[in-house]
Design a protein around this motif. Structure first.
Motif, PDB file in Angstrom:
ATOM      1  N   PRO A 128       0.822  -1.230   0.000  1.00  0.00           N
ATOM      2  CA  PRO A 128       0.000   0.000   0.000  1.00  0.00           C
ATOM      3  C   PRO A 128       0.848   1.269   0.000  1.00  0.00           C
ATOM      4  CG  PRO A 128      -0.069  -1.050   2.145  1.00  0.00           C
ATOM      5  CD  PRO A 128       0.606  -2.004   1.232  1.00  0.00           C
ATOM      6  N   THR A 129       2.051   1.202   0.597  1.00  0.00           N
ATOM      7  CA  THR A 129       2.911   2.386   0.591  1.00  0.00           C
ATOM      8  C   THR A 129       3.350   2.725  -0.822  1.00  0.00           C
ATOM      9  OG1 THR A 129       3.712   1.777   2.799  1.00  0.00           O
ATOM     10  CG2 THR A 129       4.995   3.395   1.577  1.00  0.00           C
ATOM     11  N   ALA A 130       3.703   1.693  -1.622  1.00  0.00           N
ATOM     12  CA  ALA A 130       4.128   1.931  -3.001  1.00  0.00           C
ATOM     13  C   ALA A 130       2.972   2.485  -3.837  1.00  0.00           C
ATOM     14  CB  ALA A 130       4.662   0.635  -3.603  1.00  0.00           C
ATOM     15  N   LEU A 131       1.773   1.931  -3.633  1.00  0.00           N
ATOM     16  CA  LEU A 131       0.622   2.423  -4.397  1.00  0.00           C
ATOM     17  C   LEU A 131       0.306   3.879  -4.052  1.00  0.00           C
ATOM     18  CD1 LEU A 131      -1.733  -0.709  -4.166  1.00  0.00           C
ATOM     19  CD2 LEU A 131      -0.326   0.040  -6.111  1.00  0.00           C
ATOM     20  N   LEU A 132       0.386   4.229  -2.781  1.00  0.00           N
ATOM     21  CA  LEU A 132       0.099   5.604  -2.377  1.00  0.00           C
ATOM     22  C   LEU A 132       1.190   6.557  -2.858  1.00  0.00           C
ATOM     23  CD1 LEU A 132      -1.782   7.485  -0.871  1.00  0.00           C
ATOM     24  CD2 LEU A 132      -0.523   6.990   1.245  1.00  0.00           C
ATOM     25  N   SER A 133       2.440   6.088  -2.907  1.00  0.00           N
ATOM     26  CA  SER A 133       3.525   6.946  -3.402  1.00  0.00           C
ATOM     27  C   SER A 133       3.328   7.285  -4.875  1.00  0.00           C
ATOM     28  CB  SER A 133       4.873   6.259  -3.191  1.00  0.00           C
ATOM     29  OG  SER A 133       4.994   5.099  -4.014  1.00  0.00           O
ATOM     30  N   GLN A 134       2.810   6.320  -5.646  1.00  0.00           N
ATOM     31  CA  GLN A 134       2.519   6.631  -7.052  1.00  0.00           C
ATOM     32  C   GLN A 134       1.380   7.636  -7.171  1.00  0.00           C
ATOM     33  OE1 GLN A 134       1.768   2.943  -9.107  1.00  0.00           O
ATOM     34  NE2 GLN A 134       3.927   2.294  -9.056  1.00  0.00           N
ATOM     35  N   HIS A 135       0.387   7.509  -6.303  1.00  0.00           N
ATOM     36  CA  HIS A 135      -0.732   8.448  -6.349  1.00  0.00           C
ATOM     37  C   HIS A 135      -0.277   9.862  -5.972  1.00  0.00           C
ATOM     38  CE1 HIS A 135      -4.820   9.938  -6.007  1.00  0.00           C
ATOM     39  NE2 HIS A 135      -4.535  10.392  -4.783  1.00  0.00           N
ATOM     40  N   LEU A 136       0.681   9.966  -5.067  1.00  0.00           N
ATOM     41  CA  LEU A 136       1.171  11.269  -4.630  1.00  0.00           C
ATOM     42  C   LEU A 136       2.334  11.766  -5.490  1.00  0.00           C
ATOM     43  CD1 LEU A 136       1.145  10.697  -0.747  1.00  0.00           C
ATOM     44  CD2 LEU A 136      -0.560  11.898  -2.124  1.00  0.00           C
ATOM     45  N   HIS A 137       2.737  10.952  -6.482  1.00  0.00           N
ATOM     46  CA  HIS A 137       3.811  11.311  -7.409  1.00  0.00           C
ATOM     47  C   HIS A 137       5.147  11.555  -6.667  1.00  0.00           C
ATOM     48  CE1 HIS A 137       0.745  11.685 -10.497  1.00  0.00           C
ATOM     49  NE2 HIS A 137       0.073  12.519  -9.715  1.00  0.00           N
ATOM     50  N   VAL A 138       5.438  10.653  -5.769  1.00  0.00           N
ATOM     51  CA  VAL A 138       6.707  10.721  -5.025  1.00  0.00           C
ATOM     52  C   VAL A 138       7.792  10.064  -5.871  1.00  0.00           C
ATOM     53  CG1 VAL A 138       7.905  10.065  -2.885  1.00  0.00           C
ATOM     54  CG2 VAL A 138       5.471  10.673  -2.838  1.00  0.00           C
ATOM     55  N   SER A 139       8.985  10.606  -5.825  1.00  0.00           N
ATOM     56  CA  SER A 139      10.097  10.082  -6.611  1.00  0.00           C
ATOM     57  C   SER A 139      10.393   8.626  -6.228  1.00  0.00           C
ATOM     58  CB  SER A 139      11.346  10.936  -6.369  1.00  0.00           C
ATOM     59  OG  SER A 139      12.477  10.324  -6.953  1.00  0.00           O
ATOM     60  N   PRO A 140      10.519   7.743  -7.231  1.00  0.00           N
ATOM     61  CA  PRO A 140      10.852   6.337  -6.919  1.00  0.00           C
ATOM     62  C   PRO A 140      12.187   6.205  -6.199  1.00  0.00           C
ATOM     63  CG  PRO A 140      10.081   6.561  -9.180  1.00  0.00           C
ATOM     64  CD  PRO A 140      10.268   7.938  -8.675  1.00  0.00           C
ATOM     65  N   TRP A 141      13.153   7.067  -6.505  1.00  0.00           N
ATOM     66  CA  TRP A 141      14.464   6.989  -5.840  1.00  0.00           C
ATOM     67  C   TRP A 141      14.345   7.328  -4.354  1.00  0.00           C
ATOM     68  CZ3 TRP A 141      17.902   4.424  -8.375  1.00  0.00           C
ATOM     69  CH2 TRP A 141      17.906   4.444  -9.764  1.00  0.00           C
ATOM     70  N   LEU A 142      13.488   8.289  -4.060  1.00  0.00           N
ATOM     71  CA  LEU A 142      13.268   8.612  -2.658  1.00  0.00           C
ATOM     72  C   LEU A 142      12.625   7.434  -1.928  1.00  0.00           C
ATOM     73  CD1 LEU A 142      13.225  10.591  -0.278  1.00  0.00           C
ATOM     74  CD2 LEU A 142      11.016  11.437  -1.127  1.00  0.00           C
ATOM     75  N   MET A 143      11.654   6.799  -2.564  1.00  0.00           N
ATOM     76  CA  MET A 143      11.012   5.654  -1.940  1.00  0.00           C
ATOM     77  C   MET A 143      11.978   4.488  -1.788  1.00  0.00           C
ATOM     78  SD  MET A 143       8.104   6.689  -1.128  1.00  0.00           S
ATOM     79  CE  MET A 143       7.640   5.077  -0.507  1.00  0.00           C
ATOM     80  N   LEU A 144      12.877   4.330  -2.759  1.00  0.00           N
ATOM     81  CA  LEU A 144      13.869   3.255  -2.679  1.00  0.00           C
ATOM     82  C   LEU A 144      14.827   3.493  -1.500  1.00  0.00           C
ATOM     83  CD1 LEU A 144      14.900   0.659  -4.008  1.00  0.00           C
ATOM     84  CD2 LEU A 144      16.389   2.079  -5.433  1.00  0.00           C
TER      85      LEU A 144
END
Length: 389
Positions: A128-144
């Motif tokens: 769910p964190t990954a799905l919400l990060s895409q909805h909020l347009h958070v940088s994938p590198w930051l999430m990584l």
């Protein structure tokens, strides 16, 4: 509030013996909550009417759940951590720093006893964190990067707690060994006393009954029987005293084993062995053993050392014993049981030297002359017995 702060008997802290480092870690993990307010304040694009109310409402809930991870029932730890993760996902759209709730939850999930359950929990939180990060347009590198920090920090927690659990199990095993050894010693003492007194007391009973019957019929014989009872009783009393003295007597070999168990169970390294060729008179060895016991107890309680050692050497006419540690030093000549040790060594005709500079460890050097009289008497008895043979 006091009821919330109360430590549950089956909590994480209770299971691990309430280690200090875990308490400090729990407090340190709450410090970042300040960033929930600082982060949006320094962000020019943040609107305080949007993030302030959700942040203020979520902070006490998070602090409660985080506290219950350490103090609440261990079986509910996963649910407390899941509540922290859910709280982070709800507040994240209003305050980007609230992603720290999810990171903290992942770290707390590592306190589980099973690595498989921990990794499965991480996967369930990540989706769910990954799905919400895409909805909020958070940088994938930051999430990584956030995922990297959460997983490896949790992995460190898991390894450290695993080692702590093994140490706790080792201490329990050592306590069980001591308990079984004490039980075996009690059984041995019981058997020895039964073998020692059983026949003697039976003989005393028979002789006493016989003397009672002969008291009126044959008084001289009854008197002889009572004299025999007295002789047997005195002999049994002497055997009991000798047995009890042997049970109470300490020896250097036993004290070295006890010292190793005590210090190594407390995380201290210990080195010290006794030569099998060392033979000392029992009373002389008992006094040295008590001195060694007192010195090891002082190291365990006061020295704050990481290693300790005992060296025993024997010359032609004296024995030397050196006990050293790498602790805080500063041992005084009249404190921490040193006076008792000095008196025991002085009673043996020896001397005690102390070298204890502050923060440089302590060295106790004991020297005592061998009891020549006992040795000579044993030699003379041995020579006399050979001559008689």
């Amino acid at each position: 509030m006091r009821r919330w702060m109360k430590l549950h008997p089956d909590s994480l802290l209770s299971r691990l013996g309430s280690p200090n480092y875990l308490r400090w870690e729990a407090v340190a993990n709450l410090v970042w909550v300040v960033a929930l307010l600082v982060g949006p304040l320094v962000d020019r694009n943040a609107v305080w009417t949007t993030w302030l109310l959700p942040t203020l409402l979520s902070a006490p809930v998070y602090m409660y759940l985080h506290m219950k991870v350490y103090t609440g029932p261990y079986r509910r730890l996963t649910w407390y951590a899941a509540g922290m993760a859910l709280l982070g996902l709800l507040v994240w759209p209003f305050n980007g720093v609230a992603l720290g709730y999810v990171v903290s939850a992942c770290m707390c999930l590592a306190y589980q006893s099973s690595a498989r359950r921990w990794l499965l929990s991480i996967v369930l939180v990540t989706i769910p964190t990954a799905l919400l990060s895409q909805h909020l347009h958070v940088s994938p590198w930051l999430m990584l990067m956030v995922a990297f920090v959460a997983i490896f920090s949790g992995f460190g927690h898991f390894l450290r707690l695993n080692n702590h659990r093994r140490d706790a199990q080792l201490r329990l095993s050592q306590e069980e060994v001591r308990r079984l050894a004490t039980l075996a010693e009690r059984e041995r003492i019981g058997r020895d006393l039964h073998d020692l007194l059983g026949h003697t007391l039976s003989l005393v009973t028979l002789k006493s009954e016989l003397a009672r019957k002969l008291a009126l019929v044959d008084p001289p014989r009854a008197q002889r029987e009572m004299e025999e009872v007295e002789r047997v009783a005195r002999h049994a009393l002497g055997e009991v005293r000798a047995a009890v003295t042997g049970m109470r007597r300490s020896d250097l070999a036993a004290e070295l084993v006890s010292a190793r168990l005590m210090l190594e169970a407390s995380g201290l390294g210990f080195s010290g062995e006794l030569s099998p060729d060392l033979h000392l008179p029992p009373q002389f060895e008992a006094s040295l053993a008590l001195v060694l016991r007192e010195a090891i107890t002082n190291i365990h309680r006061h020295a704050r050392a990481s290693t300790a050692s005992v060296a025993i050497s024997l010359d032609k006419d004296s024995i030397q014993m050196q006990i050293s540690d790498n602790g805080c030093g500063g041992l005084t000549a009249h404190g921490n049981g040193v006076s008792g040790m000095r008196e025991r060594i002085r009673a043996l005709g020896g001397s005690l030297q102390i070298d204890s500079p502050p923060r440089k460890g302590t060295v106790l050097r004991m020297q005592a002359p061998l009891p020549v009289t006992d040795v000579c008497s044993e030699t003379c008895l041995d020579t006399g017995s050979r001559s008689a043979a």
